[in-house]
Design a protein around this motif. Structure first.
Motif, PDB file in Angstrom:
ATOM      1  N   GLN A  94      29.085 -20.078 -20.399  1.00 62.07           N
ATOM      2  CA  GLN A  94      29.349 -19.147 -19.302  1.00 62.07           C
ATOM      3  C   GLN A  94      29.320 -19.871 -17.959  1.00 62.07           C
ATOM      4  OE1 GLN A  94      26.329 -16.190 -19.945  1.00 62.07           O
ATOM      5  NE2 GLN A  94      27.548 -15.056 -21.440  1.00 62.07           N
ATOM      6  N   VAL A 138      32.414 -20.224 -15.243  1.00 59.73           N
ATOM      7  CA  VAL A 138      32.310 -19.805 -13.840  1.00 59.73           C
ATOM      8  C   VAL A 138      32.658 -20.985 -12.931  1.00 59.73           C
ATOM      9  CG1 VAL A 138      30.664 -19.128 -12.039  1.00 59.73           C
ATOM     10  CG2 VAL A 138      30.683 -17.928 -14.222  1.00 59.73           C
ATOM     11  N   ARG A 161      36.442 -21.632 -12.971  1.00 56.10           N
ATOM     12  CA  ARG A 161      37.180 -20.665 -12.158  1.00 56.10           C
ATOM     13  C   ARG A 161      37.015 -20.969 -10.668  1.00 56.10           C
ATOM     14  NH1 ARG A 161      35.789 -17.426 -16.448  1.00 56.10           N
ATOM     15  NH2 ARG A 161      33.851 -16.625 -15.569  1.00 56.10           N
ATOM     16  N   GLY A 214      27.467 -13.718 -13.074  1.00 58.81           N
ATOM     17  CA  GLY A 214      28.800 -13.992 -13.597  1.00 58.81           C
ATOM     18  C   GLY A 214      29.938 -13.805 -12.612  1.00 58.81           C
ATOM     19  N   ASP A 215      31.046 -13.230 -13.110  1.00 57.21           N
ATOM     20  CA  ASP A 215      32.271 -13.109 -12.324  1.00 57.21           C
ATOM     21  C   ASP A 215      32.106 -12.219 -11.094  1.00 57.21           C
ATOM     22  OD1 ASP A 215      33.716 -14.805 -13.953  1.00 57.21           O
ATOM     23  OD2 ASP A 215      34.424 -13.193 -15.253  1.00 57.21           O
ATOM     24  N   ARG A 216      31.324 -11.162 -11.216  1.00 58.81           N
ATOM     25  CA  ARG A 216      31.125 -10.266 -10.065  1.00 58.81           C
ATOM     26  C   ARG A 216      30.423 -11.012  -8.929  1.00 58.81           C
ATOM     27  NH1 ARG A 216      28.865  -4.838 -11.655  1.00 58.81           N
ATOM     28  NH2 ARG A 216      31.056  -4.357 -11.863  1.00 58.81           N
ATOM     29  N   LEU A 238      30.352 -14.286  -8.547  1.00 62.18           N
ATOM     30  CA  LEU A 238      31.274 -15.328  -8.094  1.00 62.18           C
ATOM     31  C   LEU A 238      32.263 -14.756  -7.087  1.00 62.18           C
ATOM     32  CD1 LEU A 238      32.505 -18.174  -8.143  1.00 62.18           C
ATOM     33  CD2 LEU A 238      33.808 -17.468 -10.161  1.00 62.18           C
TER      34      LEU A 238
END
Length: 170
Positions: free
Chosen positions: A31, A35, A38, A144-146, A148
């Motif tokens: 994970q 991240v 990305r 995570g993505d949120r 980031l």
């Protein structure tokens, strides 16, 4: 006698495969790598650095991932500054929980951006900094993505608040 050969072969196989399986990245490692990938695809630099030691620290600070938005030549903050999430809320801190580290301070325009961005900052962000080379966020990568997305938005906002290279003080 044949059973001992099978037992020995299974033991050898376990001794060979065990260490190989231990080298496999964990789900958390995968994970984090995703991240970071990305982030680099979007132009951010990711390094590991330690925060400066605070008065409340009992031991040396651990190294954290630092997400950095490089500035265009001459387009970064005019002076170095760093805000560190304090262990406690205090009226002398910027917005209650962010303590200035060192003597440098953000410009009034950067402080206005920080006032807008900091309330949305995930708890996993430990510090923000700026220097003539760009802006950095020290982040544990939790969320995570949120999280980031918030980190990216904050770095973009800070970049937009700094003077353009043509208007930067000489």
């Amino acid at each position: 006698m044949n059973i001992w050969i099978v037992v020995i072969l299974l033991g050898v196989l376990a001794m060979v495969l065990g260490p190989v399986m231990m080298l496999q990245p964990s789900e958390r490692d995968r994970q984090q790598e995703a991240v970071r990938r990305r982030a680099t695809e979007k132009g951010l630099q990711v390094t590991l650095e330690a925060l400066p030691r605070q008065a409340t620290d009992l031991s040396e600070p651990e190294r954290l991932p630092v997400y950095r938005q490089p500035a265009a030549k001459g387009g970064g903050p005019a002076r170095d500054w760093m805000l560190v999430r304090a262990a406690y809320e205090h009226e002398s801190h910027f917005m209650g929980i962010w303590a200035w580290q060192g003597k440098g301070r953000a410009t009034p325009a950067e402080r206005a951006c920080l006032r807008e961005c900091l309330p949305r900052m995930p708890r996993s962000v430990r510090a923000l900094s700026g220097d003539p080379g760009g802006w950095s966020i020290y982040w544990t990568e939790a969320g995570g993505d949120r999280a980031l997305a918030v980190v990216e938005e904050t770095l973009a906002a800070l970049r937009g608040c700094s003077p353009s290279p043509a208007s930067a003080p000489g």
